[in-house]
Scaffold this motif. Sequence first.
Motif, PDB file in Angstrom:
ATOM      1  N   ALA A  98       0.844  -1.198   0.000  1.00  0.00           N
ATOM      2  CA  ALA A  98       0.000   0.000   0.000  1.00  0.00           C
ATOM      3  C   ALA A  98       0.875   1.241   0.000  1.00  0.00           C
ATOM      4  N   VAL A  99       0.323   2.311  -0.575  1.00  0.00           N
ATOM      5  CA  VAL A  99       1.016   3.598  -0.540  1.00  0.00           C
ATOM      6  C   VAL A  99       0.001   4.677  -0.192  1.00  0.00           C
ATOM      7  N   VAL A 100       0.373   5.516   0.767  1.00  0.00           N
ATOM      8  CA  VAL A 100      -0.517   6.583   1.219  1.00  0.00           C
ATOM      9  C   VAL A 100       0.184   7.916   1.000  1.00  0.00           C
ATOM     10  N   MET A 101      -0.384   8.725   0.113  1.00  0.00           N
ATOM     11  CA  MET A 101       0.213  10.036  -0.192  1.00  0.00           C
ATOM     12  C   MET A 101      -0.425  11.105   0.698  1.00  0.00           C
ATOM     13  N   ALA A 102       0.125  11.222   1.919  1.00  0.00           N
ATOM     14  CA  ALA A 102      -0.393  12.240   2.843  1.00  0.00           C
ATOM     15  C   ALA A 102       0.342  13.564   2.676  1.00  0.00           C
ATOM     16  N   ALA A 103       1.419  13.568   1.903  1.00  0.00           N
ATOM     17  CA  ALA A 103       2.204  14.803   1.744  1.00  0.00           C
ATOM     18  C   ALA A 103       1.458  15.835   0.916  1.00  0.00           C
ATOM     19  N   ALA A 104       1.739  17.094   1.202  1.00  0.00           N
ATOM     20  CA  ALA A 104       1.263  18.195   0.367  1.00  0.00           C
ATOM     21  C   ALA A 104       2.346  18.455  -0.666  1.00  0.00           C
ATOM     22  N   VAL A 105       2.067  18.056  -1.895  1.00  0.00           N
ATOM     23  CA  VAL A 105       3.056  18.161  -2.967  1.00  0.00           C
ATOM     24  C   VAL A 105       2.753  19.424  -3.771  1.00  0.00           C
ATOM     25  N   ALA A 106       3.764  20.253  -3.984  1.00  0.00           N
ATOM     26  CA  ALA A 106       3.545  21.496  -4.746  1.00  0.00           C
ATOM     27  C   ALA A 106       3.144  21.154  -6.175  1.00  0.00           C
ATOM     28  N   ASP A 107       2.077  21.784  -6.649  1.00  0.00           N
ATOM     29  CA  ASP A 107       1.619  21.545  -8.019  1.00  0.00           C
ATOM     30  C   ASP A 107       2.579  22.162  -9.035  1.00  0.00           C
ATOM     31  N   PHE A 108       3.237  23.247  -8.631  1.00  0.00           N
ATOM     32  CA  PHE A 108       4.110  23.998  -9.547  1.00  0.00           C
ATOM     33  C   PHE A 108       5.453  24.261  -8.887  1.00  0.00           C
ATOM     34  N   ARG A 109       6.447  24.490  -9.700  1.00  0.00           N
ATOM     35  CA  ARG A 109       7.747  24.921  -9.180  1.00  0.00           C
ATOM     36  C   ARG A 109       8.250  26.078 -10.043  1.00  0.00           C
ATOM     37  N   PRO A 110       9.144  26.899  -9.504  1.00  0.00           N
ATOM     38  CA  PRO A 110       9.701  27.974 -10.320  1.00  0.00           C
ATOM     39  C   PRO A 110      10.378  27.386 -11.557  1.00  0.00           C
ATOM     40  N   ALA A 111      10.166  28.031 -12.703  1.00  0.00           N
ATOM     41  CA  ALA A 111      10.677  27.505 -13.977  1.00  0.00           C
ATOM     42  C   ALA A 111      12.194  27.418 -13.987  1.00  0.00           C
ATOM     43  N   GLY A 112      12.825  28.350 -13.331  1.00  0.00           N
ATOM     44  CA  GLY A 112      14.291  28.328 -13.336  1.00  0.00           C
ATOM     45  C   GLY A 112      14.831  28.446 -11.931  1.00  0.00           C
ATOM     46  N   TYR A 113      15.897  27.700 -11.640  1.00  0.00           N
ATOM     47  CA  TYR A 113      16.567  27.825 -10.354  1.00  0.00           C
ATOM     48  C   TYR A 113      17.776  28.720 -10.554  1.00  0.00           C
ATOM     49  N   ARG A 114      17.931  29.699  -9.680  1.00  0.00           N
ATOM     50  CA  ARG A 114      19.086  30.597  -9.782  1.00  0.00           C
ATOM     51  C   ARG A 114      20.163  30.109  -8.825  1.00  0.00           C
ATOM     52  N   ASP A 115      21.361  29.908  -9.376  1.00  0.00           N
ATOM     53  CA  ASP A 115      22.471  29.421  -8.546  1.00  0.00           C
ATOM     54  C   ASP A 115      22.928  30.437  -7.505  1.00  0.00           C
ATOM     55  N   SER A 116      22.671  31.695  -7.780  1.00  0.00           N
ATOM     56  CA  SER A 116      23.055  32.690  -6.782  1.00  0.00           C
ATOM     57  C   SER A 116      21.824  33.472  -6.343  1.00  0.00           C
ATOM     58  N   LYS A 117      21.918  34.019  -5.160  1.00  0.00           N
ATOM     59  CA  LYS A 117      20.779  34.691  -4.530  1.00  0.00           C
ATOM     60  C   LYS A 117      20.251  35.820  -5.415  1.00  0.00           C
ATOM     61  N   ILE A 118      18.911  35.834  -5.575  1.00  0.00           N
ATOM     62  CA  ILE A 118      18.259  36.888  -6.358  1.00  0.00           C
ATOM     63  C   ILE A 118      18.391  38.206  -5.579  1.00  0.00           C
ATOM     64  N   LYS A 119      18.894  39.261  -6.255  1.00  0.00           N
ATOM     65  CA  LYS A 119      19.097  40.557  -5.598  1.00  0.00           C
ATOM     66  C   LYS A 119      18.082  41.568  -6.115  1.00  0.00           C
ATOM     67  N   LYS A 120      17.777  42.538  -5.298  1.00  0.00           N
ATOM     68  CA  LYS A 120      16.914  43.611  -5.812  1.00  0.00           C
ATOM     69  C   LYS A 120      17.795  44.654  -6.499  1.00  0.00           C
ATOM     70  N   THR A 121      17.177  45.263  -7.524  1.00  0.00           N
ATOM     71  CA  THR A 121      17.894  46.301  -8.263  1.00  0.00           C
ATOM     72  C   THR A 121      17.255  47.640  -7.909  1.00  0.00           C
ATOM     73  N   PRO A 122      18.020  48.598  -7.415  1.00  0.00           N
ATOM     74  CA  PRO A 122      17.417  49.884  -7.029  1.00  0.00           C
ATOM     75  C   PRO A 122      16.634  50.498  -8.190  1.00  0.00           C
ATOM     76  N   GLY A 123      15.411  50.916  -7.897  1.00  0.00           N
ATOM     77  CA  GLY A 123      14.597  51.587  -8.902  1.00  0.00           C
ATOM     78  C   GLY A 123      13.862  50.659  -9.849  1.00  0.00           C
ATOM     79  N   ALA A 124      14.166  49.352  -9.847  1.00  0.00           N
ATOM     80  CA  ALA A 124      13.525  48.428 -10.794  1.00  0.00           C
ATOM     81  C   ALA A 124      12.461  47.590 -10.092  1.00  0.00           C
TER      82      ALA A 124
END
Length: 232
Positions: A98-124
């Motif tokens: 038997a298998v019981v899927m009690a986990a909450a599985v994300a339906d979607f994921r971000p299309a791209g993974y960024r290897d470095s931390k996303i930074k904010k750009t002043p004014g943008a």
Amino acid sequence: ARDAAVPLDLAGRHVVVSAGGTREPLDPVRFLGNRSSGLQGYALARTAVARGARVTLVAANVALPDPAGARVVRVGSAEEMREAVLEAVQGAGGEADAVVMAAAVADFRPAGYRDSKIKKTPGAEPEPIRLVKNPDILAELGARPHGDQVIVGFAAETDDVLANGRAKLARKGCDLLVVNQVGEDLAFGRPDNAAVVLAADGTSTEVPRGPKEALAEIVWDLVAARLKPAPG
Ligand code: CTP
Ligand code: CA
């Protein structure tokens, strides 16, 4: 000493339980996640051990101690969970019972993974986050040839709980679907739960509000009733 009142009706059986909530990484420090605590999945694992089963628990991002007697596989994302669940259900000892899927599985994921931390750009303005679909693990389990394996899903619904549950049960090809009504203060992170368990044979079992252990025991009762006699 074991509690003589607990039936050993899962002795000799291998059951796989998923628990917790997946996290879909955006960059090395951020993710998209959900509110699942893992409590219901852990209750399922504990009660299955008590009923004699060999238990593989695939746990995503939980802050809970490993249940005694279960093999715990820790995962992060939905894709990792898919790999771990598929490997566990078709493990070395053959197909899981038997298998019981009690986990909450994300339906979607971000299309791209960024290897470095996303930074904010002043004014943008920030970039929108583009999403892509994750694999549906439960649907895949239901669609693959799985012999007599009993497949159980969970569904959290906010509206038209029963109608949505019936449609989901059929769509996912599972034997049982545990349907919870969720809202602000229902289910997530709480020790108790109320649910209706829908079965592919058209029956349904109402489970009154109570501890997640009680719901877990009812799920195993319904699973045990659907297991084919063990060989030998
Ligand atoms: N599930 C899964 N893989 C996914 C999404 C869900 O295996 N990518 C499983 C969950 O573990 C649960 C069941 O499917 O057992 C139902 O999840 P739910 O989110 O209610 O169903 P969805 O088909 O994703 O429908 P919705 O659009 O309502 O979220
Ligand atoms: Ca979903």
